[in-house]
Design an enzyme around this catalytic site. Sequence first.
Site, PDB file in Angstrom:
ATOM      1  CG  LEU A   1      -1.936  -1.179   1.267  1.00 14.36           C
ATOM      2  CD1 LEU A   1      -2.777  -1.123   2.536  1.00 14.36           C
ATOM      3  CD2 LEU A   1      -2.856  -1.208   0.041  1.00 14.36           C
TER       4      LEU A   1
ATOM      5  CD  GLU B   1      11.036   3.439  -2.745  1.00 14.95           C
ATOM      6  OE1 GLU B   1      10.369   4.372  -2.259  1.00 14.95           O
ATOM      7  OE2 GLU B   1      10.745   2.247  -2.620  1.00 14.95           O
TER       8      GLU B   1
ATOM      9  CG  ASP C   1       4.121   2.771  -5.334  1.00 16.34           C
ATOM     10  OD1 ASP C   1       3.188   2.446  -6.091  1.00 16.34           O
ATOM     11  OD2 ASP C   1       4.954   1.967  -4.890  1.00 16.34           O
TER      12      ASP C   1
ATOM     13  CE1 TYR D   1       8.207  -3.301  -8.645  1.00 13.38           C
ATOM     14  CE2 TYR D   1      10.385  -2.384  -9.043  1.00 13.38           C
ATOM     15  CZ  TYR D   1       9.013  -2.281  -9.120  1.00 13.38           C
ATOM     16  OH  TYR D   1       8.452  -1.158  -9.692  1.00 13.38           O
TER      17      TYR D   1
HETATM   18  C1  GLA Z   1       5.621  -1.245  -6.512  1.00 13.06           C
HETATM   19  C2  GLA Z   1       6.420  -0.135  -7.199  1.00 13.06           C
HETATM   20  C3  GLA Z   1       5.587   0.560  -8.265  1.00 13.06           C
HETATM   21  C4  GLA Z   1       4.954  -0.449  -9.228  1.00 13.06           C
HETATM   22  C5  GLA Z   1       4.263  -1.563  -8.458  1.00 13.06           C
HETATM   23  C6  GLA Z   1       3.764  -2.662  -9.359  1.00 13.06           C
HETATM   24  O1  GLA Z   1       4.559  -0.690  -5.802  1.00 13.06           O
HETATM   25  O2  GLA Z   1       6.850   0.806  -6.256  1.00 13.06           O
HETATM   26  O3  GLA Z   1       6.377   1.495  -8.958  1.00 13.06           O
HETATM   27  O4  GLA Z   1       5.897  -0.944 -10.122  1.00 13.06           O
HETATM   28  O5  GLA Z   1       5.120  -2.145  -7.479  1.00 13.06           O
HETATM   29  O6  GLA Z   1       2.771  -2.176 -10.204  1.00 13.06           O
END
Ligand code: GLA
Length: 398
Positions: free
Chosen positions: A139, A174, A186, A235
């Site tokens: 979130l 970040e 985000d 990721y």
């Molecule tokens: C994380 C990253 C975002 C996006 C989502 C997946 O929240 O911070 O930039 O890539 O994953 O949609």
Amino acid sequence: MGRRYTRGMDLKNRVHQLFIEKFGRAPDFVACAPGRVNLLGEHVDYNDGWVMPVAIDRATYIAFSTTASDQTALWAGDFHQQASFSPRTLSSKTQSDDSPLPDWAHYPAGVMWSLRESGYETPAMQAVFISDVPRGAGLSSSASVELAFGVAWMTLGGWKIEPMDLALLCQRAENQYVGVNCGIMDQFASACGERDHLLVLDCRSLEYRSFALPKDVAIVVADTSVRRKLTDSAYNDRRAACEEAVRILKQDLPNIKSLRDVNAAQFEELSAKLPVQVEKRARHVVEEMKRTERAVSFLEAGDIAGFGDLMNQCHVSLRDLYEVSCPELDAMARIAQSLDGCYGARLTGAGFGGCTVNLVEREKVHDFEEILATRYESETGLHPEMYVCTSADGAGLV
Ligand code: GLA
């Protein structure tokens, strides 16, 4: 006046009070920056696609004042820890006593670093912050911390920039200081959120529009209570697979810059050239972009059932192609999708644990939450949390 509004007031009062306890005077300002939930467009922001986040009524609150010292002194209310740093100690990620910065302090220090890199003044401050965005739950708790500090330095530095520009500076913090290679979604949602609206951002042009959320539909976030593990490397692996797909597809499509530039027909024609796993990752991205395009037409037509259907499809794709789900997220989405009044349910955010997002007929929310929680608990043995979210404005003073 809802329960959630009261909670926001509680946090504001608490952070104010904590500041007095820590620093012996009232803070000059309090700011807040929301978390977000993403309805559609998952793992496409770093492929130049479209995302559909909503800023939510869970946020980081920061109470702050300038100080005569050259040290920024922070108290993290949720960790019961303090940290201090100055421009001189930023590059070594240490505190004024040479000890390493605690992990949580990398976010504010990163924001200071990023702002200074771009020439903005970041006066030393005393600050206390707390948050009710659950951490590691998908979130965007980190983005909300970054934006809260961004607003604090903008206030004390006496300069002003557009919310989107502040979001970009926080994203750089970040990416380059904290070391997580996230996209812009985000920070954008936390900076540019709009009460009662969902946002649609084109991550290439950074243009966005907002759509009013239908009043009879509620956004329910269901927290599996499984926390993400190994997220950063997984990721970054997904990002790398997308980049590899572009590198290979470029041999036939020399003008493409990202998967955004590959349409479905081209992808079908060329997909056999990609290694199996890269093909699956890229297929998710290409199809998810198509889904977000269709979702905009559904929003324009007020077709929530159509929109929800795309959310369900997105979950399958994240589970089977992008492989960022986990058994608990699958159970939570599957149970939700079988319940009366649920338009759509899927994992939200990066995945690997955390939350699902559900669009639910408002009248049915109570039963939905209860049955979902009971069945999830009996299936997994885990106790879930349910949050009915309202959409919130972006970061600012409160
Ligand atoms: C994380 C990253 C975002 C996006 C989502 C997946 O929240 O911070 O930039 O890539 O994953 O949609």
